[in-house]
Design a protein around this motif. Structure first.
Motif, PDB file in Angstrom:
ATOM      1  N   PHE A  31       0.829  -1.205   0.000  1.00  0.00           N
ATOM      2  CA  PHE A  31       0.000   0.000   0.000  1.00  0.00           C
ATOM      3  C   PHE A  31       0.863   1.255   0.000  1.00  0.00           C
ATOM      4  CE2 PHE A  31      -3.207  -2.980   1.093  1.00  0.00           C
ATOM      5  CZ  PHE A  31      -4.381  -2.426   0.638  1.00  0.00           C
ATOM      6  N   SER A  35       1.413   4.081  -3.042  1.00  0.00           N
ATOM      7  CA  SER A  35       1.125   5.503  -2.829  1.00  0.00           C
ATOM      8  C   SER A  35       2.292   6.387  -3.239  1.00  0.00           C
ATOM      9  CB  SER A  35       0.819   5.774  -1.360  1.00  0.00           C
ATOM     10  OG  SER A  35      -0.190   4.918  -0.917  1.00  0.00           O
ATOM     11  N   LEU A  38       1.915   9.201  -5.915  1.00  0.00           N
ATOM     12  CA  LEU A  38       1.112  10.298  -5.377  1.00  0.00           C
ATOM     13  C   LEU A  38       1.933  11.138  -4.400  1.00  0.00           C
ATOM     14  CD1 LEU A  38      -1.553  11.745  -4.803  1.00  0.00           C
ATOM     15  CD2 LEU A  38      -2.227   9.840  -3.368  1.00  0.00           C
ATOM     16  N   PHE A  83      -3.800   7.931   5.309  1.00  0.00           N
ATOM     17  CA  PHE A  83      -5.033   7.514   4.630  1.00  0.00           C
ATOM     18  C   PHE A  83      -4.822   6.142   3.974  1.00  0.00           C
ATOM     19  CE2 PHE A  83      -8.137   8.659   1.019  1.00  0.00           C
ATOM     20  CZ  PHE A  83      -9.204   8.165   1.730  1.00  0.00           C
ATOM     21  N   ILE A  87      -6.630   2.471   5.070  1.00  0.00           N
ATOM     22  CA  ILE A  87      -7.344   1.574   4.161  1.00  0.00           C
ATOM     23  C   ILE A  87      -6.656   0.217   4.125  1.00  0.00           C
ATOM     24  CG2 ILE A  87      -7.967   1.196   1.745  1.00  0.00           C
ATOM     25  CD1 ILE A  87      -8.260   4.256   1.554  1.00  0.00           C
ATOM     26  N   PHE A  90      -7.581  -1.852   7.103  1.00  0.00           N
ATOM     27  CA  PHE A  90      -8.954  -2.339   6.917  1.00  0.00           C
ATOM     28  C   PHE A  90      -8.985  -3.542   5.975  1.00  0.00           C
ATOM     29  CE2 PHE A  90     -12.758  -2.079   4.165  1.00  0.00           C
ATOM     30  CZ  PHE A  90     -13.705  -2.438   5.102  1.00  0.00           C
TER      31      PHE A  90
ATOM     32  N   PRO B  73      -4.605  -0.200  -4.303  1.00  0.00           N
ATOM     33  CA  PRO B  73      -3.811   0.601  -3.367  1.00  0.00           C
ATOM     34  C   PRO B  73      -3.242   1.863  -4.033  1.00  0.00           C
ATOM     35  CG  PRO B  73      -3.020  -1.677  -3.481  1.00  0.00           C
ATOM     36  CD  PRO B  73      -3.995  -1.504  -4.579  1.00  0.00           C
ATOM     37  N   GLY B  74      -3.038   2.892  -3.211  1.00  0.00           N
ATOM     38  CA  GLY B  74      -2.341   4.085  -3.677  1.00  0.00           C
ATOM     39  C   GLY B  74      -3.168   4.994  -4.552  1.00  0.00           C
ATOM     40  N   THR B 201      -2.968  15.237  -7.152  1.00  0.00           N
ATOM     41  CA  THR B 201      -3.660  13.975  -6.938  1.00  0.00           C
ATOM     42  C   THR B 201      -2.930  12.751  -7.473  1.00  0.00           C
ATOM     43  OG1 THR B 201      -4.913  14.383  -8.938  1.00  0.00           O
ATOM     44  CG2 THR B 201      -5.952  14.998  -6.873  1.00  0.00           C
ATOM     45  N   GLY B 202      -1.699  12.892  -7.956  1.00  0.00           N
ATOM     46  CA  GLY B 202      -0.904  11.728  -8.340  1.00  0.00           C
ATOM     47  C   GLY B 202      -1.209  11.169  -9.708  1.00  0.00           C
TER      48      GLY B 202
END
Lengths: 226, 269
Positions: A31, A35, A38, A83, A87, A90, B73-74, B201-202
């Motif tokens: 995860f 990310s 981003l 964030f 997630i 979860f 993810p991500g 926002t990537g």
């Protein structure tokens, strides 16, 4: 206007705590890695180009690193990672089928349960199908590598069969659902029950109320978070 | 009440997960793999809105964003769920008004809507051509501007071509409805992007935000500018794609959906 560090740091801390308690840290690596684009985008754009920031720290080519921009970038990155981790915890701790069947027992309609469950299960299958379509089109001479413009052109022969095939499935699924008494008015009797202690129930309600209370307090100006 | 419950018949319930999966898979491919300056993540939402009604469309949009956030993810899409809801709601309204219905026409009745549609597309693209921030060589934005202009030109050619070949004014109205949806989506999404993510926002669209900020825009206006860059053209294409899908589906199949007959209109004589 720059917000303080309390918000992002405490949210990040709370999420880290749940990661440690649940012990799913290793499964969350993917995860965090996912990310990264981003986070990198947030760090680069805010650090180098933050509107109206004048407190320059360094200059690289036509761009200037500003203190304000760096602060905003780090806070936003922290918030986004928190964030993603929340997630991740979860998903790593909750089985989809268990969650949906427990929600149904608590009164979630069978239609909502079907839409959510089957949408989540359909995503990987459709990705697989997209792969098959791309292979098939490639065998017919479609160019799927190289310049972005060429790849964009490949979208049409990909999207067409994908959407067409998916819409054909709708008819069959409708028949299958109707054959299984999907629109029958009676409620289904849940067989599996999941353990739910009084402490957990209290914690859930408490956390929910805490969110509402904190939001009202900060928006109303009674609580000033630095 | 019946108006609401008929939007959630078994057929619609079977369509919604398919629509959600199409949204997620296509949207993810376009934004994260191809890094294009558009999204193409609302084909399913608009399709459900047109075929089933505004509430079903809105729910499809909202669930798409939330499930996307959890399933892959991500991602940064979750907080934009209300925007997707508005898009689905509007699609339901356009479907109810019969925007997607075939409109055989001749002469002025055919070419007036086409001119209006071309005007709307030009109105959306001209600010992009005229904005000096999009020509800053420090970014790869000239490529993006060229791409969006090429897409807009292709769209204009599509509207004119379909109008000419099929003597049908519907594609022009579909383009206008899509452009309107896009403008509203841009206005709804800018505050979310600015407040939740500081405008970044990537996705491939970040480079546009960077260029606008370098050109002097603040966080909110950079996010809004990016929205006006991507959303209207994106929703116009999406609406057009939905129109083509509807034209390709058999009428028998379409008519089984609650708003199907309204959406495609009576059988041509």
């Amino acid at each position: 206007m720059i917000r303080g560090w309390t918000g992002p740091v405490s949210v990040f801390g709370a999420v880290l705590l749940t990661v440690v308690i649940t012990g799913v840290g290793r499964r969350l690596v993917s995860f965090v890695v996912a990310s990264l684009p981003l986070v990198i985008s947030i760090l680069l754009i805010n650090t180098f180009i933050y509107p109206d920031a004048t407190d320059a720290l360094a200059t690289v080519g036509p761009f200037t690193v500003t203190g304000t921009g760096l602060t905003v970038a780090l806070q936003a990155a922290l918030r986004v990672i928190a964030f993603a981790l929340a997630i991740g915890v979860f998903v790593a701790t909750t089985d989809l089928d268990d969650l949906l069947s427990d929600l149904e027992r608590r009164g979630l309609g069978r239609r909502a349960e079907f839409v959510i469950g089957s949408a989540i299960r359909m995503v990987p299958r459709m990705v697989e199908r997209a792969g098959e379509i791309v292979e098939a089109q490639r065998a017919r001479g479609l160019d799927t590598e190289g310049r972005p413009w060429r790849r964009a052109r490949g979208l049409v022969p990909l999207a067409g069969p994908m959407i067409g095939g998916a819409l054909n499935d709708v008819e069959e699924r409708t028949m299958a659902l109707e054959a299984r008494a999907f629109s029958a008015p009676a409620r289904r009797t849940p067989i599996r029950r999941f353990p739910d202690s009084a402490a957990q129930r209290a914690a859930r309600w408490g956390l929910g109320l805490l969110i509402v209370a904190l939001t009202v307090a900060t928006v109303g100006g009674w609580l000033n978070v630095p | 009440m019946e108006w609401l419950s008929q939007q959630f018949g078994t057929r619609v319930i079977a369509l919604m997960p398919v629509a959600i999966a199409v949204n997620i898979v296509l949207g993810y491919t376009v934004a994260n793999v191809l890094k294009l300056p558009i999204y193409l993540d609302s084909i399913g939402t608009i399709l459900v809105g047109v075929l089933a009604g505004p509430i079903a469309g809105a729910l499809t949009g909202i669930l798409s964003s939330l499930i996307w956030q959890v399933a892959i993810p991500g991602q940064s899409i979750g907080p934009f769920a209300p925007v997707a809801g508005v898009i689905g709601l509007l699609a339901g309204v356009w479907g109810y008004l019969g925007v997607y219905r075939r409109r055989p026409a001749e002469g002025g009745n055919l070419w007036l809507p086409v001119v209006i549609a071309l005007g709307a597309i030009a109105l959306l693209v001209l600010p992009i051509i005229n904005n000096p921030a999009y020509n800053d060589p420090a970014f790869t934005v000239p490529w993006y501007s060229a791409a969006i202009i090429a897409v807009a030109v292709a769209l204009g050619v599509g509207v004119v071509g379909m109008a000419y070949l099929r003597r049908d004014a519907a594609p022009a109205w579909v383009a206008v409805a899509g452009a309107l949806t896009g403008v509203i989506a841009a206005i709804c999404s800018a505050p979310i992007a600015a407040i939740v993510y500081g405008g970044v926002t990537g996705a491939g669209t970040d480079i546009i935000v960077a260029a606008l900020r370098q050109g002097g825009a603040d966080v909110f206006n950079a996010a809004l500018g990016q929205g006006f860059f991507s959303d209207p053209i994106d929703k116009t294409i999406t609406s057009f794609v939905v129109f083509i899908i509807l034209a390709g589906m058999s009428r028998r199949l379409i008519a089984r959906f609650p708003m199907g007959e309204r959406a495609v209109g009576p059988e041509p004589a």
